[in-house]
Each structure stands twice: as C-alpha cells, then as structure tokens.
Motif scaffolding. Sequence first.
Motif, mmCIF file in Angstrom:
data_model
loop_
_atom_site.group_PDB
_atom_site.id
_atom_site.type_symbol
_atom_site.label_atom_id
_atom_site.label_comp_id
_atom_site.label_asym_id
_atom_site.label_seq_id
_atom_site.Cartn_x
_atom_site.Cartn_y
_atom_site.Cartn_z
ATOM 1 N N LEU A 86 -21.647 -47.761 10.533
ATOM 2 C CA LEU A 86 -21.786 -47.132 11.992
ATOM 3 C C LEU A 86 -22.296 -48.161 12.765
ATOM 4 O O LEU A 86 -21.773 -48.250 14.140
ATOM 5 N N ASN A 91 -16.841 -46.496 20.023
ATOM 6 C CA ASN A 91 -16.375 -45.188 20.316
ATOM 7 C C ASN A 91 -14.607 -45.351 20.477
ATOM 8 O O ASN A 91 -14.239 -46.388 20.919
ATOM 9 N N HIS A 94 -17.351 -43.953 16.665
ATOM 10 C CA HIS A 94 -18.749 -43.961 16.541
ATOM 11 C C HIS A 94 -19.267 -42.490 16.705
ATOM 12 O O HIS A 94 -20.088 -42.205 15.585
ATOM 13 N N ASP A 95 -19.014 -42.036 17.606
ATOM 14 C CA ASP A 95 -19.669 -40.710 17.808
ATOM 15 C C ASP A 95 -19.016 -39.673 16.884
ATOM 16 O O ASP A 95 -20.233 -38.705 16.454
ATOM 17 N N ARG A 98 -21.115 -40.294 13.715
ATOM 18 C CA ARG A 98 -22.675 -40.127 14.048
ATOM 19 C C ARG A 98 -23.119 -38.510 13.942
ATOM 20 O O ARG A 98 -24.120 -38.308 13.628
ATOM 21 N N ARG A 99 -22.160 -38.000 14.694
ATOM 22 C CA ARG A 99 -22.467 -36.333 14.743
ATOM 23 C C ARG A 99 -22.571 -35.768 13.330
ATOM 24 O O ARG A 99 -23.196 -34.707 13.075
ATOM 25 N N GLN A 102 -26.267 -36.748 12.358
ATOM 26 C CA GLN A 102 -27.318 -36.886 13.503
ATOM 27 C C GLN A 102 -28.309 -35.748 13.281
ATOM 28 O O GLN A 102 -29.492 -35.977 13.537
ATOM 29 N N LEU A 243 -20.495 -45.413 5.335
ATOM 30 C CA LEU A 243 -21.276 -44.613 6.147
ATOM 31 C C LEU A 243 -22.527 -44.388 5.242
ATOM 32 O O LEU A 243 -23.632 -44.739 5.596
ATOM 33 N N LEU A 247 -26.510 -46.337 5.914
ATOM 34 C CA LEU A 247 -27.837 -45.460 5.727
ATOM 35 C C LEU A 247 -28.633 -45.934 4.471
ATOM 36 O O LEU A 247 -29.926 -46.133 4.739
ATOM 37 N N HIS A 358 -25.906 -47.097 20.269
ATOM 38 C CA HIS A 358 -26.367 -47.594 19.063
ATOM 39 C C HIS A 358 -27.836 -47.639 18.787
ATOM 40 O O HIS A 358 -28.480 -48.329 18.078
ATOM 41 N N CYS A 360 -31.285 -46.432 17.493
ATOM 42 C CA CYS A 360 -31.536 -46.243 16.038
ATOM 43 C C CYS A 360 -31.474 -44.784 15.388
ATOM 44 O O CYS A 360 -32.604 -44.120 16.060
ATOM 45 N N LEU A 361 -30.816 -44.484 14.763
ATOM 46 C CA LEU A 361 -30.730 -43.006 14.126
ATOM 47 C C LEU A 361 -32.096 -42.735 13.654
ATOM 48 O O LEU A 361 -32.355 -41.649 13.584
#
Length: 416
Positions: A86, A91, A94-95, A98-99, A102, A243, A247, A358, A360-361
């Motif tokens: 990620l 984009n 990416h989005d 991420r969804r 998220q 992915l 993580l 980007h 941080c998640l």
Amino acid sequence: MATDIGTDTATVVYDPFSAAFQDDPFPVYKRLRDEAPVHHSEEWDFWALSRFDDVRAAARDPETYLSFEGIDIDDTAKDMSAPGFLPDIDNPRHDRLRRIVQRTFIPRTIAKLEDDVRRVVTDLVDRFAGRGEADIAQELSWPIPYAVFFDLLGLPTTGSDRENLIRRSHGLKDREPDDPRLTPLAWDALHNTKDHLAEILMERRRDPREDLLTTLVTAEVEDFGGAPYAPQRITRDSEIVGLAFVLFMAGVESTSALLSTAFRELARHPDQRRALVADPAKIPAAVEEALRYDAPLQVAGRTSTRDVELHGVTIPAGKRVLLVYGAANRDDRQFDDPDRFDVFRPQKRHLSFSEGLHGCLGAPLARLEAKVALEVALPRLGDYEISGPLQRYRSTPNMHVLDHLPISFTPTRRSA
C-alpha cells in the motif's frame, strides 16, 4: 535564523545509509534545515526536503510526489515491494485497496480494543515488575504490538507458528551498516513470510474468522462491480498477499519505536514522568511528544512527476525525493526549542504519521497501545533509570528504533 540558500555547499553531508549518521541524525538534520533545505546527494542522486512546511506540503501533494518507486530508500523499495504494498501504490488503486481495510483502523473501532490492550500490557509488566530490572524494549515495547496486532490481523498468537513469524519479521529488517542491499537472511524471511501469509489466507477462505485476514479474503472491490478481491488461487505473488504483507510489516516496528522512545525520554526526564503518574490525563500529550521528538519513520521516499522550484533550487522531474520527517519534527520554524523533550509543550501538528494519501493507517492503534502502556507501566516502575547501553535495532535506514533499553527500578508486586 538562517537565510534560505537553496542547496548546500560541499560541507553538508547527508548519508542516511551511514551507521554513524543513524546513531545521531539530529545535528545533520539541523544543518539540512538551515543550510540546505533542498539538498542534493551526488552520491545517491536523491533530493531531500527537511523543513516542516516543505515536507508537509510534499506529503499532501501525491500528484507531484508519487510513491510507485517505494517509500523505502534502500533496496527494500525494489526487492520487497510488490502488488498490494500500500505505501508504494498511487491513486486510483491506492484508495481502492485502502478502503478494504480502512474500517478496521478507524478510531472508534480501535477504541474497542482498549481492554484487550490493557490485559496484554498488564501481563507483560507483571512478568518483570518484581525483578527490579528489565530490558524495556525486549520485554515490553516489542511484545505489546506483536500480541495486539497479531490478534487483530489473525496471525497465530501462541506456539511455533507465532515464534517463526516473529523471527521472520525481524529477519525482514536485517541490514548491514552502510549498505542499502538486503541480506540473505532478509531474502529468506521475505519468501517464507509471503508463502505463510498465502497459506493462512487460503485457510481463512475455507474457515472465516473475526479478523483482518478474513476481511481481506472475503472483500469485494466496489470499483470493479463488486468483484471478489482475492483470486481463486492465492500465491506469494498475489496482490492480496502484498497487502497482508505490508500490514504485517508495518503493524509492529513503528509502535515498538514509539514505546521505547517514550520510556527512554521519561527515564531522562523524571520530573515529567512523575507528573504523568500524578495526572494520567496528560499521557496522550506525552505520546505525541515522543512521536514528534524521535519519529519512528524518519524518512520516506517519493518520485517527482515534474520540475519543482523550491528555495531557489529546481528538483528535476523523475528524481527520488526524500521527505525527512525526523528533521521536519525538529524544525524551529514550527516548534519552540525543538530539541527539548517536553510533554507539556503546546500541542502542534507533527509529521510522524505523515499526512494526506499515505497518512499512517495504524496511527490510532499505535497511539492506543502507547497510552495504555504508559498508564500501566509508569506507576509500577516508579523512579526507574537507564541501567546500561542502549542498542539500536538493525533495520532499514527509514526507521529509528531501539532493540535494547535496560532499566532498573524498585521491584513491585504483581497486579491484583
């Protein structure tokens, strides 16, 4: 305050791969900010931004500064990055990815984990509180995120599989000083970890659970008409493994770095530590100060899409640009007396979790783990002191993490 001079003279040297620099990067950061706010490394052919406003603006401009060549500034970027990684994706992809994850990391979801985190921390502190000595990095800062994040992700929390995953996670970060290449140990850890993740994801398809890996393998991508995200046959090269892999990599090291920085600096500032014990409501501010003072992620790589004029210097299109978060967080243009650790300083925005596309998640989870760790451990440790040499974790040059932090204190009894 120094006048902008654009790029530097030959006397300013910024070599993020140097072990000597990594031991104490902050004097170099100050020279970069004051003398070379747009620094060009002839040796490595990158451009570095170090002032707060410049770094923040670049982080919030994903059209000018792309991530496809990798956030890492050593060979991790080309050798470990893969589909699904990620931080290295731009984009629109990416989005979309991420969804998928998220919702797991939004603050109100993470807040529900506080009791679980407190149980983990209390158990760990109970194990060494009666001894009067501990390696706070090895016995607290590293074990907390492993226990919490492994459970959240759906990785084994006990047994040999867990120990193998922990061993490989450290192996992924194995580096030699002054060398940007991956070591053989890192290569072996990379392949074995991805194979293991592929196997677990296939198991989750057959036997779903309440964990993040199940979320990945059962997800549908709305942008593609609700098509399943996971392929029928999942291998180490599948995007879903990339992915899960990122993580896995990102969920531990940054939190460990934050925790060790907080405990190190509170040992050096006993008056601030005592104030936090007396008023735990101040602990979240201490967490933010630890993040600002010594950012776990010191630098992130980007690639320019166009010529950028900044401080009288042109960064050419197609060049690697380093966003030096560790320098930006010590910028006296943003923070008063920035080289002083002060949990009571007025809170201002810092860049330790970056911003924009980007950002941080896992920031809410890292903050929660650090808050609970300080709430539980500080009263038990009392007037603890650093009792031996600190040792930096051997990792990518992007990171600044402790591996060993020995302390001594007056023993306390186990929690009731």
